[in-house]
Design a protein around this motif. Sequence first.
Motif, PDB file in Angstrom:
ATOM      1  N   TRP A  30       0.583  26.101 -13.952  1.00 55.51           N
ATOM      2  CA  TRP A  30       1.628  25.083 -14.066  1.00 55.51           C
ATOM      3  C   TRP A  30       2.769  25.515 -14.969  1.00 55.51           C
ATOM      4  O   TRP A  30       3.922  25.089 -14.779  1.00 55.51           O
ATOM      5  CB  TRP A  30       1.014  23.781 -14.571  1.00 55.51           C
ATOM      6  CG  TRP A  30       0.502  23.839 -15.986  1.00 55.51           C
ATOM      7  CD1 TRP A  30      -0.745  24.170 -16.401  1.00 55.51           C
ATOM      8  CD2 TRP A  30       1.263  23.569 -17.170  1.00 55.51           C
ATOM      9  NE1 TRP A  30      -0.828  24.127 -17.769  1.00 55.51           N
ATOM     10  CE2 TRP A  30       0.396  23.753 -18.274  1.00 55.51           C
ATOM     11  CE3 TRP A  30       2.578  23.179 -17.412  1.00 55.51           C
ATOM     12  CZ2 TRP A  30       0.804  23.576 -19.594  1.00 55.51           C
ATOM     13  CZ3 TRP A  30       2.990  23.006 -18.727  1.00 55.51           C
ATOM     14  CH2 TRP A  30       2.112  23.197 -19.804  1.00 55.51           C
ATOM     15  N   VAL A  31       2.479  26.395 -15.940  1.00 60.63           N
ATOM     16  CA  VAL A  31       3.543  26.813 -16.858  1.00 60.63           C
ATOM     17  C   VAL A  31       4.630  27.619 -16.151  1.00 60.63           C
ATOM     18  O   VAL A  31       5.768  27.675 -16.624  1.00 60.63           O
ATOM     19  CB  VAL A  31       2.962  27.638 -18.032  1.00 60.63           C
ATOM     20  CG1 VAL A  31       2.133  26.768 -18.952  1.00 60.63           C
ATOM     21  CG2 VAL A  31       2.137  28.816 -17.515  1.00 60.63           C
ATOM     22  N   SER A  32       4.299  28.234 -15.014  1.00 60.88           N
ATOM     23  CA  SER A  32       5.302  29.026 -14.305  1.00 60.88           C
ATOM     24  C   SER A  32       6.395  28.154 -13.710  1.00 60.88           C
ATOM     25  O   SER A  32       7.485  28.643 -13.398  1.00 60.88           O
ATOM     26  CB  SER A  32       4.644  29.855 -13.194  1.00 60.88           C
ATOM     27  OG  SER A  32       4.164  29.022 -12.161  1.00 60.88           O
ATOM     28  N   ASP A  36       9.253  31.228 -15.297  1.00 60.50           N
ATOM     29  CA  ASP A  36       8.408  32.145 -14.523  1.00 60.50           C
ATOM     30  C   ASP A  36       7.702  33.198 -15.366  1.00 60.50           C
ATOM     31  O   ASP A  36       6.641  33.686 -14.994  1.00 60.50           O
ATOM     32  CB  ASP A  36       9.236  32.822 -13.433  1.00 60.50           C
ATOM     33  CG  ASP A  36      10.564  33.336 -13.950  1.00 60.50           C
ATOM     34  OD1 ASP A  36      10.584  34.232 -14.807  1.00 60.50           O
ATOM     35  OD2 ASP A  36      11.602  32.811 -13.494  1.00 60.50           O
ATOM     36  N   THR A  37       8.270  33.575 -16.517  1.00 59.99           N
ATOM     37  CA  THR A  37       7.651  34.640 -17.309  1.00 59.99           C
ATOM     38  C   THR A  37       6.304  34.226 -17.892  1.00 59.99           C
ATOM     39  O   THR A  37       5.495  35.077 -18.253  1.00 59.99           O
ATOM     40  CB  THR A  37       8.580  35.078 -18.465  1.00 59.99           C
ATOM     41  OG1 THR A  37       8.836  33.957 -19.309  1.00 59.99           O
ATOM     42  CG2 THR A  37       9.891  35.604 -17.936  1.00 59.99           C
ATOM     43  N   PHE A  38       6.040  32.903 -18.004  1.00 63.34           N
ATOM     44  CA  PHE A  38       4.789  32.435 -18.590  1.00 63.34           C
ATOM     45  C   PHE A  38       3.578  32.799 -17.739  1.00 63.34           C
ATOM     46  O   PHE A  38       2.446  32.764 -18.235  1.00 63.34           O
ATOM     47  CB  PHE A  38       4.817  30.914 -18.777  1.00 63.34           C
ATOM     48  CG  PHE A  38       5.843  30.438 -19.774  1.00 63.34           C
ATOM     49  CD1 PHE A  38       6.301  31.275 -20.783  1.00 63.34           C
ATOM     50  CD2 PHE A  38       6.357  29.156 -19.698  1.00 63.34           C
ATOM     51  CE1 PHE A  38       7.244  30.841 -21.696  1.00 63.34           C
ATOM     52  CE2 PHE A  38       7.300  28.709 -20.610  1.00 63.34           C
ATOM     53  CZ  PHE A  38       7.744  29.556 -21.609  1.00 63.34           C
ATOM     54  N   THR A  49      11.758  39.109 -21.121  1.00 63.80           N
ATOM     55  CA  THR A  49      12.372  38.498 -22.300  1.00 63.80           C
ATOM     56  C   THR A  49      13.550  39.334 -22.786  1.00 63.80           C
ATOM     57  O   THR A  49      14.614  38.808 -23.127  1.00 63.80           O
ATOM     58  CB  THR A  49      11.335  38.345 -23.421  1.00 63.80           C
ATOM     59  OG1 THR A  49      10.267  37.500 -22.968  1.00 63.80           O
ATOM     60  CG2 THR A  49      11.967  37.740 -24.660  1.00 63.80           C
ATOM     61  N   LYS A  50      13.368  40.649 -22.801  1.00 62.59           N
ATOM     62  CA  LYS A  50      14.456  41.536 -23.212  1.00 62.59           C
ATOM     63  C   LYS A  50      15.614  41.499 -22.216  1.00 62.59           C
ATOM     64  O   LYS A  50      16.794  41.453 -22.610  1.00 62.59           O
ATOM     65  CB  LYS A  50      13.941  42.973 -23.351  1.00 62.59           C
ATOM     66  CG  LYS A  50      12.987  43.185 -24.518  1.00 62.59           C
ATOM     67  CD  LYS A  50      12.558  44.647 -24.589  1.00 62.59           C
ATOM     68  CE  LYS A  50      11.609  44.909 -25.766  1.00 62.59           C
ATOM     69  NZ  LYS A  50      11.219  46.337 -25.854  1.00 62.59           N
ATOM     70  N   ASP A 175      11.037  35.275  -7.212  1.00 65.28           N
ATOM     71  CA  ASP A 175      10.669  34.049  -7.921  1.00 65.28           C
ATOM     72  C   ASP A 175      11.442  33.872  -9.223  1.00 65.28           C
ATOM     73  O   ASP A 175      11.312  32.851  -9.898  1.00 65.28           O
ATOM     74  CB  ASP A 175       9.162  34.030  -8.216  1.00 65.28           C
ATOM     75  CG  ASP A 175       8.742  35.152  -9.155  1.00 65.28           C
ATOM     76  OD1 ASP A 175       9.206  36.290  -8.961  1.00 65.28           O
ATOM     77  OD2 ASP A 175       7.945  34.895 -10.073  1.00 65.28           O
ATOM     78  N   GLU A 176      12.272  34.856  -9.583  1.00 63.54           N
ATOM     79  CA  GLU A 176      13.056  34.818 -10.816  1.00 63.54           C
ATOM     80  C   GLU A 176      14.555  34.699 -10.558  1.00 63.54           C
ATOM     81  O   GLU A 176      15.313  34.336 -11.456  1.00 63.54           O
ATOM     82  CB  GLU A 176      12.824  36.115 -11.619  1.00 63.54           C
ATOM     83  CG  GLU A 176      11.373  36.433 -11.894  1.00 63.54           C
ATOM     84  CD  GLU A 176      11.114  37.924 -12.107  1.00 63.54           C
ATOM     85  OE1 GLU A 176       9.950  38.283 -12.366  1.00 63.54           O
ATOM     86  OE2 GLU A 176      12.076  38.737 -12.005  1.00 63.54           O
ATOM     87  N   LEU A 177      14.960  34.993  -9.332  1.00 62.18           N
ATOM     88  CA  LEU A 177      16.370  35.274  -9.061  1.00 62.18           C
ATOM     89  C   LEU A 177      17.256  34.033  -9.078  1.00 62.18           C
ATOM     90  O   LEU A 177      18.326  34.030  -9.693  1.00 62.18           O
ATOM     91  CB  LEU A 177      16.483  35.986  -7.705  1.00 62.18           C
ATOM     92  CG  LEU A 177      17.826  36.615  -7.354  1.00 62.18           C
ATOM     93  CD1 LEU A 177      18.293  37.547  -8.451  1.00 62.18           C
ATOM     94  CD2 LEU A 177      17.694  37.367  -6.028  1.00 62.18           C
ATOM     95  N   ALA A 178      16.848  32.960  -8.386  1.00 62.52           N
ATOM     96  CA  ALA A 178      17.725  31.784  -8.279  1.00 62.52           C
ATOM     97  C   ALA A 178      17.974  31.159  -9.645  1.00 62.52           C
ATOM     98  O   ALA A 178      19.092  30.734  -9.940  1.00 62.52           O
ATOM     99  CB  ALA A 178      17.126  30.762  -7.322  1.00 62.52           C
ATOM    100  N   LYS A 179      16.929  31.098 -10.489  1.00 61.42           N
ATOM    101  CA  LYS A 179      17.111  30.504 -11.817  1.00 61.42           C
ATOM    102  C   LYS A 179      18.156  31.279 -12.609  1.00 61.42           C
ATOM    103  O   LYS A 179      19.042  30.688 -13.226  1.00 61.42           O
ATOM    104  CB  LYS A 179      15.776  30.469 -12.572  1.00 61.42           C
ATOM    105  CG  LYS A 179      14.816  29.395 -12.080  1.00 61.42           C
ATOM    106  CD  LYS A 179      13.669  29.179 -13.028  1.00 61.42           C
ATOM    107  CE  LYS A 179      12.666  30.306 -12.978  1.00 61.42           C
ATOM    108  NZ  LYS A 179      11.971  30.402 -11.690  1.00 61.42           N
ATOM    109  N   ARG A 180      18.049  32.615 -12.586  1.00 55.71           N
ATOM    110  CA  ARG A 180      19.019  33.409 -13.356  1.00 55.71           C
ATOM    111  C   ARG A 180      20.417  33.296 -12.750  1.00 55.71           C
ATOM    112  O   ARG A 180      21.408  33.151 -13.480  1.00 55.71           O
ATOM    113  CB  ARG A 180      18.597  34.879 -13.397  1.00 55.71           C
ATOM    114  CG  ARG A 180      17.678  35.246 -14.543  1.00 55.71           C
ATOM    115  CD  ARG A 180      16.277  34.787 -14.299  1.00 55.71           C
ATOM    116  NE  ARG A 180      15.347  35.201 -15.347  1.00 55.71           N
ATOM    117  CZ  ARG A 180      14.044  34.949 -15.297  1.00 55.71           C
ATOM    118  NH1 ARG A 180      13.513  34.320 -14.242  1.00 55.71           N
ATOM    119  NH2 ARG A 180      13.249  35.323 -16.281  1.00 55.71           N
TER     120      ARG A 180
END
Length: 507
Positions: A30-32, A36-38, A49-50, A175-180
Amino acid sequence: MSSKTADADAERATAYPPATAIQESPKRRWVSYIWDTFDKAPEERRLLTKLDAAILSFASLGYFIKYLDQININNAFVSGMKEDLGMYQNQLNYMQAAWTVGYVIGEIPSNVMLTKIRPRYWLPAMELLWTVLTMCLSRCDRPTQFYVLRFFIGLAESTFYPGMQYIIGSWYRKDELAKRSCIFHTSSGIASMFSGYLMAGVYNLGGRGGFKGWQWLFIIDGVISLPIALLGFIVLPDVPEISNPWYLTEDEVKLSQKRMQLEGRQPRGPYTKAKLKKIFTSWHIYILTAAYITFNNASGGQPVFQQYLKASTNPVYTIGQINSYPTTTYAVQVFTTLVYAWTSDSILRGARWPPIIFGAVSNIVCYASLAVWNIPEGWRWFCFIMSGAGYGLSGLLFAWAHEICSEDNEERALVVGSMNELAYVFQAWLPQVVWQQVDAPRYRKGFITGTVMSVLLILFTAATWVLERWETGKKRAGLVGSEGTGSLSSAYGELGEENVVVDAQGK
């Protein structure tokens, strides 16, 4: 395995050296859904994170100052510049057109250059240039001077948005792209809000140092922009296969490269005749570009809410109110953009089309109502404010383009550049026809055009979804070679289990 596939695999293996810490999580925690990094392995979490601290921070700050320096002309116009310089015809349109022409000329050449030169030098240098030119606007006392400077500001700014979208698409997975991309894009809304508040504040500086209040806006914008431009030389990385930033270890660079291989996102290569033929005979460049044109031209860039307030006689609004009240539109933009991003990446598992359709429908409701104009005052204010819900779709459209074009780096750069380029080609002339300054504040032709553009956006979004499914189906059926399919399962099979970390729970 065919020799062609074997050669492609060997080429990818050379471009992306083995990494030791990539985690595939079939069952998401659920944390993802929060971030997503969680839900990733510790090594990958540290890497992201970097990257977020460097790329996302610089991209957001850079776009903030880019949009701050782009939109300030509207706030200055309604805060005394119109009267001081006698701009009672279509001079604001011409200033916006001069900027757009420069922007159009620079976009595609800049994105092509980014596949050949190092982005970490090119993009910050252009930021520094437009910062200096923005401060020079404070010395202009004739419209023609604004036209010239705005052209060169547009030329310099053309490098940033498509360039940073290209870089973001070179480092982050599906899974990371749209948020960024959407967090990056929200900076435009925040900058628009900030410019309104800033103008309301600096207006009181009028007379100090021999400058009027609206002139101080350009000076302070430049002061804010300068340190952010210089920061880019320190933190901006290149693309993974040629990057070695000071804040990443050698293993983290290899991990970044491997992540892109698993995503099917190819490294840089030469532009060949065969590649160009493939790009221009594919539906990708045409449908994706058409979708972005309709999104970007649903609104005309005019300060319609501000002009409506300025023209009001009952009640009469102050300069501070004229600049502050319309920031609610951009607050809606920021909020809905983030909702679109998290919904698309997390709940919809990478589906981009539902939020795009929602934003387009919101546009239709707002612009169709404003085209009628003779509506209740409360509903008119609602439409002005809620039109911001259609502003935040850019990040989703670019994320979708990165995913569809992941097999070919040069196609991805060219498509992303073409999307932004041709959208602004239309923006160079369309407002001169349907968003003329002399029609303010009742831009009937403009509101009708925004409605039609939003209907077309829905149609092109549906076409993209259908064609993507058709193309994916062909690949799965084996009608297209296995090279670059972007399938995670096949990618893991090719790499071997030794390169994948799986925890005790099978995640």
